[in-house]
Structure formats: structure tokens, C-alpha cells
Design a protein around this motif. Structure first.
Motif, PDB file in Angstrom:
ATOM      1  N   GLN A 286      42.878  30.590  40.028  1.00  0.00           N
ATOM      2  CA  GLN A 286      42.379  29.160  39.503  1.00  0.00           C
ATOM      3  C   GLN A 286      43.423  28.943  38.236  1.00  0.00           C
ATOM      4  O   GLN A 286      43.220  27.915  37.688  1.00  0.00           O
ATOM      5  CB  GLN A 286      40.780  29.439  38.887  1.00  0.00           C
ATOM      6  CG  GLN A 286      40.185  29.428  40.058  1.00  0.00           C
ATOM      7  CD  GLN A 286      38.447  29.968  39.433  1.00  0.00           C
ATOM      8  OE1 GLN A 286      38.240  30.249  38.376  1.00  0.00           O
ATOM      9  NE2 GLN A 286      37.503  29.727  40.166  1.00  0.00           N
ATOM     10  N   GLY A 287      44.066  29.746  37.936  1.00  0.00           N
ATOM     11  CA  GLY A 287      45.190  29.389  36.865  1.00  0.00           C
ATOM     12  C   GLY A 287      44.576  29.819  35.450  1.00  0.00           C
ATOM     13  O   GLY A 287      45.292  29.694  34.429  1.00  0.00           O
ATOM     14  N   LYS A 288      43.377  30.606  35.367  1.00  0.00           N
ATOM     15  CA  LYS A 288      42.807  30.861  34.111  1.00  0.00           C
ATOM     16  C   LYS A 288      43.287  32.165  33.612  1.00  0.00           C
ATOM     17  O   LYS A 288      43.346  32.162  32.437  1.00  0.00           O
ATOM     18  CB  LYS A 288      41.415  30.946  34.232  1.00  0.00           C
ATOM     19  CG  LYS A 288      40.483  29.808  34.585  1.00  0.00           C
ATOM     20  CD  LYS A 288      39.044  29.850  34.849  1.00  0.00           C
ATOM     21  CE  LYS A 288      38.305  28.743  35.024  1.00  0.00           C
ATOM     22  NZ  LYS A 288      36.741  28.905  35.473  1.00  0.00           N
ATOM     23  N   ILE A 289      44.112  33.045  34.304  1.00  0.00           N
ATOM     24  CA  ILE A 289      44.818  34.023  33.881  1.00  0.00           C
ATOM     25  C   ILE A 289      46.001  34.161  34.874  1.00  0.00           C
ATOM     26  O   ILE A 289      46.168  33.748  35.963  1.00  0.00           O
ATOM     27  CB  ILE A 289      44.022  35.305  34.152  1.00  0.00           C
ATOM     28  CG1 ILE A 289      43.797  35.984  35.603  1.00  0.00           C
ATOM     29  CG2 ILE A 289      42.568  35.468  33.307  1.00  0.00           C
ATOM     30  CD1 ILE A 289      43.213  37.294  35.675  1.00  0.00           C
ATOM     31  N   LEU A 290      47.202  34.716  33.976  1.00  0.00           N
ATOM     32  CA  LEU A 290      48.274  34.713  34.989  1.00  0.00           C
ATOM     33  C   LEU A 290      48.590  36.068  35.335  1.00  0.00           C
ATOM     34  O   LEU A 290      49.498  36.051  36.388  1.00  0.00           O
ATOM     35  CB  LEU A 290      49.623  34.256  33.757  1.00  0.00           C
ATOM     36  CG  LEU A 290      49.201  32.652  33.305  1.00  0.00           C
ATOM     37  CD1 LEU A 290      50.372  32.271  32.448  1.00  0.00           C
ATOM     38  CD2 LEU A 290      49.030  31.734  34.548  1.00  0.00           C
ATOM     39  N   HIS A 291      48.298  37.163  34.749  1.00  0.00           N
ATOM     40  CA  HIS A 291      48.646  38.510  35.111  1.00  0.00           C
ATOM     41  C   HIS A 291      47.612  39.346  34.972  1.00  0.00           C
ATOM     42  O   HIS A 291      46.628  39.311  33.959  1.00  0.00           O
ATOM     43  CB  HIS A 291      49.691  38.972  34.312  1.00  0.00           C
ATOM     44  CG  HIS A 291      50.833  38.122  34.487  1.00  0.00           C
ATOM     45  ND1 HIS A 291      51.832  38.025  35.498  1.00  0.00           N
ATOM     46  CD2 HIS A 291      51.363  37.293  33.721  1.00  0.00           C
ATOM     47  CE1 HIS A 291      52.788  37.346  35.425  1.00  0.00           C
ATOM     48  NE2 HIS A 291      52.695  36.785  34.148  1.00  0.00           N
ATOM     49  N   ILE A 292      47.246  40.457  35.740  1.00  0.00           N
ATOM     50  CA  ILE A 292      46.011  41.356  35.761  1.00  0.00           C
ATOM     51  C   ILE A 292      46.734  42.487  35.177  1.00  0.00           C
ATOM     52  O   ILE A 292      47.561  43.328  35.807  1.00  0.00           O
ATOM     53  CB  ILE A 292      45.744  41.550  37.218  1.00  0.00           C
ATOM     54  CG1 ILE A 292      45.123  40.117  37.996  1.00  0.00           C
ATOM     55  CG2 ILE A 292      44.489  42.706  37.275  1.00  0.00           C
ATOM     56  CD1 ILE A 292      44.664  40.310  39.474  1.00  0.00           C
ATOM     57  N   GLY A 293      45.810  42.958  34.226  1.00  0.00           N
ATOM     58  CA  GLY A 293      46.218  44.498  33.243  1.00  0.00           C
ATOM     59  C   GLY A 293      44.930  45.250  33.443  1.00  0.00           C
ATOM     60  O   GLY A 293      43.623  44.791  33.570  1.00  0.00           O
ATOM     61  N   VAL A 294      45.091  46.390  32.824  1.00  0.00           N
ATOM     62  CA  VAL A 294      43.926  47.301  32.800  1.00  0.00           C
ATOM     63  C   VAL A 294      44.359  48.075  31.382  1.00  0.00           C
ATOM     64  O   VAL A 294      45.413  48.442  30.885  1.00  0.00           O
ATOM     65  CB  VAL A 294      43.705  48.093  33.786  1.00  0.00           C
ATOM     66  CG1 VAL A 294      45.036  48.879  34.144  1.00  0.00           C
ATOM     67  CG2 VAL A 294      42.489  48.904  33.696  1.00  0.00           C
TER      68      VAL A 294
END
Length: 341
Positions: free
Chosen positions: A130-138
Motif C-alpha cells: 500500500q506504500g505506507k511503509i517502504l522497508h520491513i525491519g525488526v
């Protein structure tokens, strides 16, 4: 100033970033002043979290006008999809932005994966689509969980405590991230306040070309110290290396990092400071820790219920009740004048 790229994200910034947890402790006016000065001084990466009370709101107000010139990382402690979407929407609203550059699962005790039944990783994937976040982290405080997340190949960044007091196994995690082309965001670079030499802390980080340290800042004078390194970054020379080795001999071992994940305590003991009092009282102005307030706080250790909840919650698997007793005995000797600090 050296620039680092966080793994495959393409995010390239000065190796000197802003940790916004502490700005929740100052008012809006001061927070705005600090955050704007950080940006003007060259910092372009700002890390916050939904759990940091009004930290996101302060960033949004202070830096909304320069959103396209900075990178924002935030986090969710949600453990259900419903809570995930509530957190994400609130973070976007508070940060006054349409997207978050890196969105992170906050302080996980498991490695979320597609199809694991929780639906959590699928939330990240959908938010990214959806473009609400660009990258996934933890982010994690537990080494084995962090290692599992790195090995999974599912995350673009890992945020984990790193300082010159880190043990070999933690340094191996840093190397694992590099091998996996995963960005490493270093939190607690001052080991929860035990490290009081910013030059040494900064120089230690400079040896890694994929590590981005986020310095927790709540005072202008602290900020100016870090900004001073933009033009004249400390290097890991023989003098600083010798200093670090001396520090490690004194501090390495079973010490509390002050993260606070042991709280709340049913006996109202401020564990995150009481369990490391012996170190703090020797490394900060002693009078601050010998005040009537802190004497009362330390005395609360006598009321410990031995419930073991703090021990269960400790991400470093410390024997917290024993640490409390040990620190209290030392503290009483200091008060009695039997030990000189």
C-alpha cells in the motif's frame, strides 16, 4: 563524516543518527528545538516508536516540513493484526507523513514469518504494498531471536543493542547482518548510561561500514557533542582502543543495561536503575544517586517479593533478583562510609 547504507534498503545516511526515545521526556518546544537542530546539523535518520508516548508527535511537528529530506523509522509492539493497523495509522498521523521508511516489529520474542498463523508478517507485506511503509525491519533484545530473524531473510534491517561492551556473540550478529546484506541499526550505544565517553563510543561504531548508531538525545548539549563529530569524527586509534579494553575489563559481565523491560515491579522497585546502581554511582556524579529519593528507592529492595517476574522478562537472561541484592549490599556500604566512590 562516513556515510553508511542500510543493507538492501538503499537508505544512505551519515553514520550518526538520532534516537528519539528520550525526547518524550522534554516539552514540545524543547523537543522541536532539539530535533530541528539535529536536522540542521546534518542528521537525516530519526528513529522512534509508537511506544515512546509523544515522541512521534514531536518529530512530526518539528520535521514535517522537511519530510522529503529525512528518513523515519518507527516501530509497533502490536501482537495482533488489529493492533498492528491501529499502531501504523496512528504513527502515520503523529509523524504527519504518508509513509514510514522503515517500520519495525518492536522488541520481538519470536521471528514472525508468512504463514505462521499470527498474520503479523502479512500485515507488513500489505502495508508495504500500500506504500505506507517502504522497508520491513525488526528490533530485539534477545540474541537467539535476533539471529533467527537475520537467518530468515525476511527483514531488511535489524535493530539490536551494540556498544564496545558487547560480547563476542553479539558482534557475530553484526557480521551475520553484513553477510546477509541486512542493515544493522545500533541502539544503546552507551550501554544504558554505563559508557560516558562519547568519543570512544563513536569511534567503536566507525569500524563497521553497515552499522548505523542511533544516539538517544534529550538535551541540546548532548546533541552538540554528537554533531561535533560530523566534521571531526573520532577514529579507533591506539589510544581509544586501549581505553576501550580497560573499560571492558571493568564492566563486562552480568550487568544491567537499564532497558526497563523488567518493569513494572509489584514491589514498586525501579529495577532498571537499582540493579545497576553499583556501576552508575561510580560512573556518574555520586551525589545524584545518594539523594534521599534514591536511598528510598534502594530500600524498596528489602520488600522484594521474589516473584521472579523481572527475571522472566529480562531480555539478557540476568538473575535480576540477585543483582538487586548485590547492588543493595554495595549501596549500604557506600552510605555507611565503608566503601569510597
Amino acid at each position: 563524516m562516513k556515510r553508511v547504507t542500510l543493507g538492501t534498503t538503499g537508505i544512505t545516511v551519515p553514520q550518526n543518527a538520532f534516537g528519539a526515545l528520550p525526547v518524550q521526556r522534554v516539552d514540545m518546544e524543547m523537543a522541536s528545538l532539539i530535533l530541528r537542530r539535529a536536522y540542521e546539523g546534518g542528521m537525516t535518520f530519526f528513529d522512534t516508536a509508537r511506544a515512546y508516548s509523544d515522541s512521534e508527535q514531536k518529530i512530526g511537528k518539528a520535521l514535517g516540513e522537511v519530510r522529503d529530506k529525512i528518513f523515519l523509522a518507527s516501530k509497533t509492539m502490536a501482537r495482533t493484526p488489529e493492533a498492528f493497523w491501529c499502531d501504523l495509522e496512528e504513527s502515520l498521523r503523529m509523524l504527519q507523513t504518508d509513509y514510514i521508511d522503515i517500520y519495525q516489529f518492536h522488541c520481538v520474542d519470536t521471528c514472525y514469518r508468512p504463514g505462521d498463523g499470527t498474520g503479523m508478517y502479512e500485515c507488513m507485506q500489505k502495508a508495504k504494498e500500500q506504500g505506507k511503509i517502504l522497508h520491513i525491519g525488526v528490533t530485539s533484545h534477545k540474541l537467539e531471536v535476533a539471529r533467527e530473524c537475520v537467518k530468515s531473510g525476511l527483514y531488511e534491517t535489524m535493530q539490536y543493542p551494540l556498544s564496545y561492551l558487547s560480547i563476542d556473540k553479539e558482534l557475530e550478529l553484526v557480521d551475520m547482518c553484513k553477510e546477509q546484506k541486512m542493515g544493522f541499526i545500533a541502539m544503546k550505544g552507551l550501554a544504558g548510561g554505563l559508557i560516558n565517553n562519547s568519543r570512544a563510543a563513536f569511534a567503536f561504531m566507525s569500524q563497521f561500514d553497515h552499522v548505523l548508531p542511533i544516539w538517544g538525545i534529550q538535551k541540546l548539549e548532548e546533541l552538540e557533542e554528537w554533531l561535533g563529530y560530523m566534521e571531526h569524527p573520532p577514529v579507533l586509534d591506539e589510544e581509544i582502543t586501549a581505553f576501550i579494553e580497560k573499560e571492558k575489563l571493568e564492566l563486562t559481565g552480568d550487568f544491567c543495561r537499564g532497558c526497563g523491560y523488567c518493569l513494572p515491579c509489584p514491589a514498586e522497585i525501579p529495577i532498571n536503575n537499582c540493579a545497576r546502581m553499583s556501576q552508575m554511582i561510580r560512573r556518574a556524579p555520586s551525589a545524584d544517586w545518594l539523594s534521599p529519593q534514591w536511598q528510598d528507592n534502594m530500600k524498596k529492595i528489602e520488600n522484594c517479593l521474589n516473584c521472579g517476574e523481572c527475571k522472566k522478562r529480562c531480555p539478557y537472561e540476568l538473575n535480576t533478583p540477585e543483582l538487586l541484592k548485590k547492588n543493595y549490599e554495595d549501596y549500604k556500604k557506600i552510605l555507611a562510609g565503608e566503601v569510597d566512590v
